[in-house]
Design an enzyme around this catalytic site. Structure first.
Site, PDB file in Angstrom:
ATOM      1  N   GLN A 591       0.909  -1.166  -0.069  1.00 47.40           N
ATOM      2  CA  GLN A 591       0.204  -0.015  -0.099  1.00 47.40           C
ATOM      3  C   GLN A 591       0.976   1.254  -0.015  1.00 47.40           C
ATOM      4  O   GLN A 591       0.646   2.500  -0.603  1.00 47.40           O
ATOM      5  CB  GLN A 591      -1.091  -0.075   1.073  1.00 47.40           C
ATOM      6  CG  GLN A 591      -1.910   1.317   1.367  1.00 47.40           C
ATOM      7  CD  GLN A 591      -2.783   1.076  -0.018  1.00 47.40           C
ATOM      8  OE1 GLN A 591      -3.134   0.213  -0.658  1.00 47.40           O
ATOM      9  NE2 GLN A 591      -3.162   2.375  -0.327  1.00 47.40           N
ATOM     10  N   GLU A 592       1.958   1.064   0.637  1.00 50.37           N
ATOM     11  CA  GLU A 592       2.888   2.398   1.014  1.00 50.37           C
ATOM     12  C   GLU A 592       3.515   2.595  -0.445  1.00 50.37           C
ATOM     13  O   GLU A 592       3.653   3.838  -0.913  1.00 50.37           O
ATOM     14  CB  GLU A 592       3.874   2.264   1.826  1.00 50.37           C
ATOM     15  CG  GLU A 592       3.271   2.391   3.295  1.00 50.37           C
ATOM     16  CD  GLU A 592       2.946   3.645   3.818  1.00 50.37           C
ATOM     17  OE1 GLU A 592       3.211   4.599   3.015  1.00 50.37           O
ATOM     18  OE2 GLU A 592       2.685   3.930   4.970  1.00 50.37           O
ATOM     19  N   SER A 593       4.015   1.898  -1.110  1.00 45.15           N
ATOM     20  CA  SER A 593       5.018   2.104  -2.369  1.00 45.15           C
ATOM     21  C   SER A 593       4.876   1.139  -3.375  1.00 45.15           C
ATOM     22  O   SER A 593       5.464   1.484  -4.476  1.00 45.15           O
ATOM     23  CB  SER A 593       6.479   1.951  -1.917  1.00 45.15           C
ATOM     24  OG  SER A 593       6.551   0.653  -1.461  1.00 45.15           O
ATOM     25  N   TYR A 710      -6.409   3.831   3.502  1.00 46.08           N
ATOM     26  CA  TYR A 710      -4.979   3.360   3.821  1.00 46.08           C
ATOM     27  C   TYR A 710      -5.551   2.048   4.919  1.00 46.08           C
ATOM     28  O   TYR A 710      -4.808   0.872   4.275  1.00 46.08           O
ATOM     29  CB  TYR A 710      -4.272   4.381   4.408  1.00 46.08           C
ATOM     30  CG  TYR A 710      -2.749   3.848   4.909  1.00 46.08           C
ATOM     31  CD1 TYR A 710      -1.970   3.660   3.995  1.00 46.08           C
ATOM     32  CD2 TYR A 710      -2.562   3.353   6.046  1.00 46.08           C
ATOM     33  CE1 TYR A 710      -0.670   3.364   4.296  1.00 46.08           C
ATOM     34  CE2 TYR A 710      -1.490   3.137   6.518  1.00 46.08           C
ATOM     35  CZ  TYR A 710      -0.398   2.873   5.709  1.00 46.08           C
ATOM     36  OH  TYR A 710       0.778   2.387   6.328  1.00 46.08           O
TER      37      TYR A 710
END
Length: 745
Positions: A591-593, A710
């Site tokens: 999810q972050e990158s 998120y």
């Protein structure tokens, strides 16, 4: 045959012969042929001995990745000369290694040679996906070198300074100032005072400095001139606003904050367009923010409430962004009360209603939300008011009203709220109409099968077991070719060459020139090939788009392409250390990158697990690691341990609750704690964990839409990672309870 006859025959033959076929304008790419095998070297997981046996291009990247700066410098000229089409990328690595070698004082005077060699290929600065970054790196080091030479009074560099100024559109103001300053120094050394003054003044017009001021003062004295002020000081007559401003200054000097605030508001109200008002427009908020005593702060709000509606709204918005919801509520309500006809009334209601909600003042929030719904019907603010009102009614167990509002919101068809509105409509209907709830649940699962809410409802409909959707077309044929034209052909060739040599980030940049692909089956087929080459970020995007647009592709074999199992040894090590399942760490990274090692967000978060520099520095200190920011944040063996440690810290601060820890990781622990502390019912959801709708409703009540999305996205990732490779997965009562194997540190 006569000579004339032979000549005529030749002319006729040449005129009628078919011309040579030109190079094809369009090229067909067959992904199974052109991307045969894996075609990928993982330099991040390879020791130095193996790297030394690779081709020069791969070796060069390996030296950079492993910080062997001198080896990189020595090999760069050879690769730069050999790789005609990749010169821009090689130039970036060459400059990076030069910079690092200089910091380590091991570059052995190679700076001029490197800078000159790259400058000979000036066109690299004008085109190519590397051009802007290459220029920024080169010009920074070029100016550093020229400045050092200028201090040595080496006038041979004047032509290089001139070339930079000839390309002035590429320079920022500070860089232009530096060029003019160096030329001014040369003129001064030659006693050409007139030229020196001109050049120093040019430099000063771009960016002033103490150095330039001193040089210009020296020149003025040398020419027996008095230094002249660039702009004459205009003395204002002291009026009532001036007297008030002086009184404010004296009150602040004595730390009498309330009198200072009162006078500031008076000045702003009496002289709204004056210079003093423009200077002091932010002073009330500055004073308020400096107050720590609660009673004094309340008095300050009373004084601030005397300002006009537009200023009140501006201050309320500022405080709302900072999470000061009690004060933003007071000021936003005042702004609304003072001017019901203002065009900004919607903004006032939006701030006031949200602030009341976040404080747990539900009845007041509902009243304000209702006014917003009526006054701004159809707007984004009105849609948000409908959604947040429905959540309050759900909390108050008024499920019929909640359902009515949610049905109204669903009918608006706004993508931003559709999934959440449908989910909470299902939950509301479950309380009083099972048939309608079941129908709504099936509709959501059909439309959003791989969302967190879609997966939850499917598991509930199957006695807690999560299974894959039934495959209707098991032998679905995938498209396997596409066409390229123009610069796309060179971009593709560079992508293939870079991938084969392990230049993952550079290869990813080349993919941005791919033509739009409308066929979902082609996206899936290409995504698989890209994933095999370490292009996880693009592969994930292609798979997401494909599965959304073609229901036939919603199969495990296609979805798992977007859920790569990478960096396993690194995640396993951190999992064992902190008692956090690999699946959670990997789900967060996705999810972050999107597993992009060099990802940089708009907030300057870096690398795989998106560490912002201050957090990275603090984490490194706690772990006893020596890191260089930002460079080391792009190294998986640095970023993953640091990100994993920070996840464990968030778990420790938020009662081992995975959803709250994820929210803190995204929004920041301080901001989240402020929001939790305002509402006991949210605090209890953290300390008494569960996965019932009532225990999770806070996720959609969060002030930050990004954080709400998120948390659910990562929980969705964990469910899918746990289901991939299995016929079914039994979802535990607390969905995330199996993700912690022991209490995180």
């Amino acid at each position: 045959m006569s000579g004339m006859s032979l000549l005529l025959k030749l002319l006729v033959t040449s005129a009628t012969a078919a011309p040579a076929a030109p190079a094809s304008v369009v090229r067909k790419i067959d992904i199974n042929r052109d991307l045969k095998g894996t075609g990928y070297v993982d330099l991040y997981d390879m020791d130095a001995k193996k790297i030394a046996k690779l081709p020069a291009l791969a070796q060069l990247k390996g030296h950079e990745i492993n910080g062997r700066w001198n080896e990189c410098l020595n090999l760069s000229p050879k690769v730069f000369a050999a790789q005609k089409e990749l010169k821009g990328w090689v130039g970036q690595v060459w400059l990076h290694c030069l910079d690092k070698a200089q910091q380590k004082k091991t570059s052995s005077g190679q700076e001029d040679r490197v800078l000159t060699a790259i400058a000979k290929s000036w066109d690299l600065f004008d085109e190519g996906p590397w051009s802007q970054d290459l220029w920024n790196m080169w010009v920074s080091q070029e100016l550093s070198y020229l400045d050092a030479q200028a201090k040595l009074k080496n006038r041979k560099i004047e032509s290089r300074i001139e070339k930079l100024l000839d390309n002035g559109s590429k320079l920022n103001r500070e860089q232009k100032s530096q060029c003019y300053q160096m030329l001014g120094d040369f003129a001064l050394n030659s006693n050409d005072y007139v030229q020196a003054q001109f050049l120093y003044e040019e430099a000063q017009s771009m960016k002033d400095s103490k150095y330039l001021t001193e040089k210009l003062e020296f020149l003025a004295k040398a020419r027996n001139q008095s230094a002249k002020a660039a702009v004459p000081v205009q003395v204002e007559a002291i009026g009532e606003d001036g007297k008030l401003e002086e009184r404010i200054r004296q009150s602040l000097k004595q730390n009498d904050l309330i009198p200072a605030l009162k006078d500031t508001i008076s000045l702003l109200n009496q002289f709204p367009g004056g210079r003093a008002a423009r200077r002091l427009k932010d002073k009330p908020l500055e004073i308020y923010n400096s107050i720590s005593d609660k009673m004094v702060a309340e008095k300050a709000l009373v004084e601030m409430s005397q300002a006009d509606a537009s200023r009140l709204l501006e201050w309320a918005q500022n405080l709302h962004r900072k999470g000061e919801w009690a004060s933003s509520l007071v000021l936003a309500q005042k702004a609304y009360d003072k001017n019901h006809q203002s065009s900004s009334i919607v903004s006032s209601l939006w701030v006031a209603s949200r602030s009341a909600h976040f404080l747990g003042e539900y009845d007041k929030a509902l009243d304000l939300y209702n006014k917003l719904i009526v006054m701004a019907n159809g707007s984004d603010e009105s849609s948000e008011a409908l959604f947040r009102s429905s959540l309050i009614y759900y909390r108050k167990q008024d499920f019929t009203t909640a359902a009515a509002l949610l049905e109204r919101l669903v009918q608006q068809g706004k993508d931003r709220y559709d999934l959440n509105a449908q989910y909470w409509l299902v939950r509301s209907l479950q309380q009083f109409s099972k048939d309608r709830a079941d129908k709504a649940s099936l509709a959501l699962i059909e439309k959003y099968p791989f969302s967190y809410y879609g997966l939850r409802l499917r598991a509930e409909n199957q006695n807690g077991k999560l299974t894959w959707p039934e495959v209707t077309d098991k032998n679905l044929a995938l498209a396997d070719s596409f066409y390229l034209a123009g610069t796309q052909k060179k971009s593709w060739d560079r992508f293939v060459a870079l991938s084969q040599a392990g230049w993952v980030s550079e290869a990813q940049a080349e993919l941005s020139d791919l033509p739009p692909m409308k066929d979902p089956t082609l996206k899936v087929a290409l995504a698989e090939k890209l994933s095999q080459r370490g292009q996880y970020f693009t592969a994930i995007r292609f798979v997401n788009d494909a599965l959304e647009n073609d229901p036939r592709l919603r199969q495990e074999k296609f979805l798992k392409i977007g859920y790569p199992e990478v960096f396993t040894s690194l995640y396993k090590k951190e999992s064992d250390r902190y008692g956090i399942d690999v699946i959670l760490l990997r789900s967060l990274t996705r999810q972050e990158s999107g597993f992009n090692m060099k990802a940089i967000s708009t907030s300057n978060a870096l690398g795989l697990m998106q560490m912002i520099p201050p957090t990275a520095q603090d984490t490194a200190k706690r772990l006893g690691m020596k890191v260089e920011v930002p460079e080391d944040m792009f190294r998986p063996e640095v970023n993953i341990p640091m990100g994993s440690f920070y996840v464990s810290q968030m778990l420790g601060q938020f009662s081992q609750s995975v959803p709250f820890a994820l929210a803190a990781y995204n929004a920041g622990p301080y901001r989240l704690k402020k929001w939790i502390e305002a509402r006991p019912e949210v605090s209890s959801a953290m300390t008494e964990p569960g996965s019932t709708p009532e225990a999770e409703i806070w996720v959609d009540e969060l002030p930050w839409n990004e954080t709400s999305f998120y948390v659910k996205a990562i929980l969705r990732n964990t469910l899918l990672y746990q289901t991939i490779g299995k016929e079914s997965y039994t979802v535990p009562p607390i969905i995330w309870q199996d993700l912690l194997t022991k209490k995180a540190k």
